[in-house]
Design an enzyme around this catalytic site. Structure first.
Site, PDB file in Angstrom:
ATOM      1  N   ASP A 156      46.130  21.433 -59.598  1.00 24.33           N
ATOM      2  CA  ASP A 156      46.515  21.098 -58.225  1.00 24.33           C
ATOM      3  C   ASP A 156      48.022  21.027 -58.040  1.00 24.33           C
ATOM      4  OD1 ASP A 156      44.101  20.781 -56.885  1.00 24.33           O
ATOM      5  OD2 ASP A 156      43.826  18.730 -57.581  1.00 24.33           O
TER       6      ASP A 156
HETATM    7  C1  GLC Z   1      47.693  15.000 -57.415  1.00 24.11           C
HETATM    8  C2  GLC Z   1      47.303  14.780 -58.853  1.00 24.11           C
HETATM    9  C3  GLC Z   1      46.171  15.673 -59.259  1.00 24.11           C
HETATM   10  C4  GLC Z   1      45.058  15.555 -58.263  1.00 24.11           C
HETATM   11  C5  GLC Z   1      45.548  15.769 -56.830  1.00 24.11           C
HETATM   12  C6  GLC Z   1      44.433  15.538 -55.856  1.00 24.11           C
HETATM   13  O1  GLC Z   1      48.204  16.264 -57.258  1.00 24.11           O
HETATM   14  O2  GLC Z   1      48.373  14.982 -59.730  1.00 24.11           O
HETATM   15  O3  GLC Z   1      45.725  15.317 -60.539  1.00 24.11           O
HETATM   16  O4  GLC Z   1      44.094  16.508 -58.561  1.00 24.11           O
HETATM   17  O5  GLC Z   1      46.594  14.894 -56.545  1.00 24.11           O
HETATM   18  O6  GLC Z   1      44.782  15.862 -54.557  1.00 24.11           O
HETATM   19  C1  GLC Z   2      42.316  16.312 -60.751  1.00 24.95           C
HETATM   20  C2  GLC Z   2      41.463  16.987 -59.710  1.00 24.95           C
HETATM   21  C3  GLC Z   2      40.994  18.340 -60.159  1.00 24.95           C
HETATM   22  C4  GLC Z   2      42.138  19.144 -60.657  1.00 24.95           C
HETATM   23  C5  GLC Z   2      42.912  18.409 -61.736  1.00 24.95           C
HETATM   24  C6  GLC Z   2      44.146  19.158 -62.182  1.00 24.95           C
HETATM   25  O1  GLC Z   2      41.518  15.940 -61.823  1.00 24.95           O
HETATM   26  O2  GLC Z   2      40.357  16.199 -59.373  1.00 24.95           O
HETATM   27  O3  GLC Z   2      40.342  19.013 -59.113  1.00 24.95           O
HETATM   28  O4  GLC Z   2      41.643  20.353 -61.153  1.00 24.95           O
HETATM   29  O5  GLC Z   2      43.332  17.159 -61.208  1.00 24.95           O
HETATM   30  O6  GLC Z   2      45.153  19.158 -61.240  1.00 24.95           O
END
Ligand code: GLC
Ligand code: GLC
Length: 826
Positions: A487
């Site tokens: 993300d």
């Molecule tokens: C932030 C976090 C990530 C998560 C995302 C959800 O980017 O670092 O882990 O998946 O928020 O929106």
């Molecule tokens: C968080 C989110 C997942 C994402 C991950 C890496 O765990 O829930 O959707 O893939 O962060 O950013």
């Protein structure tokens, strides 16, 4: 250092002191009514949706931490001394304390001054209520007069609004108190007068000496949960809430002879009345439908039976797979805790935990698809429904909403859209469902699109793959969109504005940034789909997608290989990300695991080279880091990843979700020692002895463990709701132990660490039971099993009920039958 121990026989983790480094939580509820509960009774509950139907209030990030819960207070009426048997919220030193977190229940026991208490919390299967069963025992030589007080603080339903909209909320609260029955029932009915058809109730099995429903009356002005005035005084205020903060509190007086135990049952429940039967009299709740439910569950025998039913359900679910390996940490994770965590992530997605406020996120598309991989064998019927719900949030383009609210089942863009990996995970989820159940009828089901029209599920899955092929960049690699699985790798975002969301901002559009990770995932998904297509008699589709997978693999080999590992991406300007040419962020874990899983580089040395780079550059004793060197500067062209301090979250923590991809890749290339070694590094049970470092619960995986760049290397965060649960379960059970469902049988092809002589397992599969034994030894005379991955297989022979079979896929047994599978490995 430990804060408790595993009681494997009872499938419980027993916490022996209340002051764990952070609250160690558990989940209540298995169907529609859920709650979190900490080892000191903190937490809250919700009906179906942690944001839209919140029953009780919880204060995240409060001081002291873990504030708000299922509180019970005891008061010695002879001396006025009072305490909480769960330690919090009073925090009086107790003579004894023990919290047993089990599968969907928690029991907290303690004693003080010869009065012992046990509170058992659970949700009976199929009910929308939680039981708090309090038992109080007088261990003194003389009689004792004890007052018990309960406390639940109601949330005004929409948790977001509840925490922000005080100008309205302080005036809307309404309750009813019904003392007409022998017991006292407190009803929380805010907004029931108008559009809500639901209310909450808090009932008590014993005659009450008093009650409170206004928080301030119970606590006293300027006082906290630790010192409620009503408890200190020994009498309730009999307050009726009009606005402000409705609570429910009962006061029960218990006279206890020496050695006597008394039981008090409290029920905290949710009820929905038919719209045309809401009122018994103007403004008065019609209780005729809920009353029988309350009466039933206030009966101790019903509670006992409900608890037994809950445990029987857990037996049944866990019966899908039980293993006996030489390693206790593996056994208890596979047999109990990891399976349980898979169910919890299936139920909750990323909505409610100590780190997920229940407000931020609903059911994530990619998250829920991956959760299926670890839970489909535990509850295939619910997995089927979930697949339909997920597919219904897709668009005709094959794209999908990134999340949906479980209450309304409609998708929304609140946390971003255009994550180009999203649709591909559906392919994996559907394939896992089909391999587990053999139920190909699901592919013919017609499922709508969010933007109109509908298609069969088969069509949805096919469009998911096309979505990638319709979005290729300059190198022929998939465009990344807002981000892919990571993300925080936001290659089109270019944010310079403080506070701007990296997931919803796209300042440079028309971007050409490409993801090698999506390429690997596409290759894996396309191959899985090809198998399904063949299985349902569509060989042309199968060969088409096989060819697409081949082509993508070739493009990755040409443009996605950096020399010693797979590149991560190409940015907006076409520069490589995750390359030796970069100053920071040279190696990323995701493409190393996923490309190998997609079969890229297996057979020509790239896979093993990439895995060697992982070992050299990313592995630590606490697990494998996501990226190295971690970013020390903010890179506007990379987005959120570089916003985290080095060693945390996506910026170089051990992001546990990704580790099992490497375990699987190691197993696929025959390296059982490496696969198992990585497995143990992040296995929470194997880390129990360093709980003061790990700090999170030792019975479940956490999303991240701080990486080597962090000051707190080894410290876990974001426990419970993480794809780590499903993927570790897949890695250990399907690849290391090698018990892997296939469309036409159960494959048993372990890749074990060399120190293991073997293991045994019982697997329930398509209605039959497979008793599996694996041991080192020669193949039965005349038999040799074909090596599967480049000669990586350890298997020398497989027999079924004593008869040798070809290969490692055990043909389907007759439903109801038990068959004996013996596997020899070299
Ligand atoms: C932030 C976090 C990530 C998560 C995302 C959800 O980017 O670092 O882990 O998946 O928020 O929106
Ligand atoms: C968080 C989110 C997942 C994402 C991950 C890496 O765990 O829930 O959707 O893939 O962060 O950013």
């Amino acid at each position: 250092m430990r804060y408790g121990f595993f009681d494997d026989k009872r499938r419980e983790y027993v916490i022996t002191r209340p002051d764990t480094p952070v609250p160690w939580i558990n989940y209540l509820g298995t169907d529609e009514f859920f709650g979190i509960i900490s080892n000191t009774a903190g937490g809250y509950c919700a009906y179906r949706d942690a944001r839209l139907r919140r029953l009780t209030r919880y204060r995240y990030n409060n001081v002291p931490s873990d504030s708000g819960g299922r509180y019970l207070y005891l008061r010695d009426d002879a001396t006025g001394e009072y305490w909480a048997p769960s330690w919090q919220p009073v925090r009086r030193d107790l003579d004894a304390y023990e919290c047993r977190h089990g599968l969907s229940y928690t029991a907290i026991s303690s004693s003080l001054g010869g009065i012992s208490a046990q509170a058992l919390y659970f949700v009976p299967p199929g009910e929308t209520l939680e039981v708090w069963r309090l038992r109080v025992t007088n261990e003194r030589a003389e009689a004792a007069e004890i007052s018990a007080f309960s406390l639940a603080e109601f949330a005004l339903w929409d948790a977001q609004d509840d925490a922000t909209n005080f100008q309205r909320n302080y005036s809307t609260g309404e309750v009813e108190v019904d003392l007409s029955a022998a017991s006292g029932v407190i009803y929380h009915k805010t907004e029931y007068r108008e559009r809500r058809d639901h209310f909450a109730y808090f009932a008590c099995s014993e005659p009450v000496a008093g009650f409170d429903t206004q928080r301030e009356a119970f606590l006293g002005a300027y006082r906290g949960f630790d010192a409620p005035l009503a408890v200190q005084r020994g009498t309730s205020g009999d307050s009726v809430a009009h606005g402000w903060s409705p609570v429910g509190s009962h006061h029960v007086r218990l006279t206890l002879a020496p050695g006597q135990t008394r039981e008090v049952i409290f029920l905290l429940g949710y009820w929905e009345n038919p719209r045309d039967a809401k009122f018994a009299a103007p403004g008065v709740i019609n209780k005729s439908l809920v009353q029988p439910v309350i009466d039933r569950w206030l009966d101790p025998a019903a509670v006992e039976a409900g608890f037994a039913a809950l445990q029987a359900a857990a037996d049944d679910v866990l019966g899908a797979l039980q293993v006996d390996t030489p390693d206790d940490d593996t056994n208890r994770m596979v047999n109990i805790w990891n399976a349980y965590q898979c169910l919890v992530t299936f139920n909750m997605s990323r909505s409610m935990s100590s780190y997920e406020s229940g407000i931020g996120r609903g059911m994530g598309f990619r998250d829920s698809c991956q959760d299926l991989l670890g839970s489909v064998q535990l509850d295939p019927a619910r997995a089927r429904d979930r697949i339909r719900d997920l597919a219904a949030t897709q668009f005709a383009s094959g794209g999908a909403y990134h999340q949906y609210q479980p209450l309304t089942k409609t998708g929304n863009d609140a946390i971003g859209s255009g994550f180009n990996d999203d649709p591909l995970w559906l392919v994996l989820g559907v394939a896992a469902y089909l391999r587990e159940t053999g139920d190909a009828t699901i592919l013919n089901e017609r499922v709508p699109f969010s933007d109109g029209g509908e298609d069969t599920l088969y069509g949805h899955v096919e469009r998911s793959l096309r979505y990638t092929l319709d979005r290729l960049g300059p190198h022929g690699l998939p465009l990344i969109g807002r981000a892919d699985w990571n993300d925080c790798l936001n290659l089109n975002c270019f944010s310079e504005t403080p506070g701007e969301s990296f997931q919803t901002t796209e300042n440079l559009s028309g971007g050409v940034a490409e993801s090698i990770f999506i390429a690997g995932l596409f290759t894996l998904a396309a191959r899985e789909f090809a198998e399904l297509a063949d299985h349902v008699g569509r060989p042309a589709d199968a060969s088409g997608f096989r060819a697409d997978a081949e082509k993508m693999a070739a493009i990755v080999a040409e443009h996605g290989w950096d020399g010693d590992w797979f590149l991560r991406a190409y940015d907006h300007y076409g520069n490589p990300v995750g390359s030796a040419a970069n100053a920071e962020g040279q190696v990323f874990i995701e493409p190393q695991g996923m490309c190998v899983m997609g079969g890229i580089g297996v057979g020509n040395g790239l896979a093993t080279r990439s895995l060697a780079s992982v070992r050299e550059r990313l592995a630590t004793p606490h697990g494998i880091m996501l990226v190295q060197p971690a970013f020390r500067e903010y890179h506007v062209e990379l987005g959120e990843i570089s916003s985290y301090p080095p060693g945390y979250k996506e910026n170089g923590s051990v992001f546990c979700h990704t580790n099992p991809w490497v375990m699987i890749a190691e197993a696929m290339t025959g390296n059982g020692d490496a696969a198992y070694d990585y497995y143990r590094r992040i296995n929470p049970s194997a880390r129990e002895a360093i709980s003061e470092v790990h700090r999170c619960e030792p019975y479940v995986y956490a999303q991240m463990i701080a990486g080597a760049d962090a000051a707190t290397h080894g410290e876990a965060k974001n426990s419970w709701l993480t794809g780590t649960a499903a993927w570790n379960f897949v890695a250990i059970t399907q690849w290391i132990l090698g018990i892997r469902p296939e469309l036409d049988g159960l494959r048993v092809e372990p890749v074990l660490p060399s120190e293991w002589p073997g293991f045994s397992a019982t697997r329930r599969f398509r209605g039959a039971t497979y008793e599996i034994t694996v041991r080192r030894g020669d193949a039965p005379a005349g038999q040799s099993a074909a090596p599967i991955y480049d000669g990586a297989s350890q298997v020398t022979g497989v027999t079924v009920d004593g008869q040798p079979i070809e290969g490692t896929v055990v043909p389907l047994a007759t439903p109801g039958a038990t068959i004996r599978v013996e596997v020899t490995i070299k």
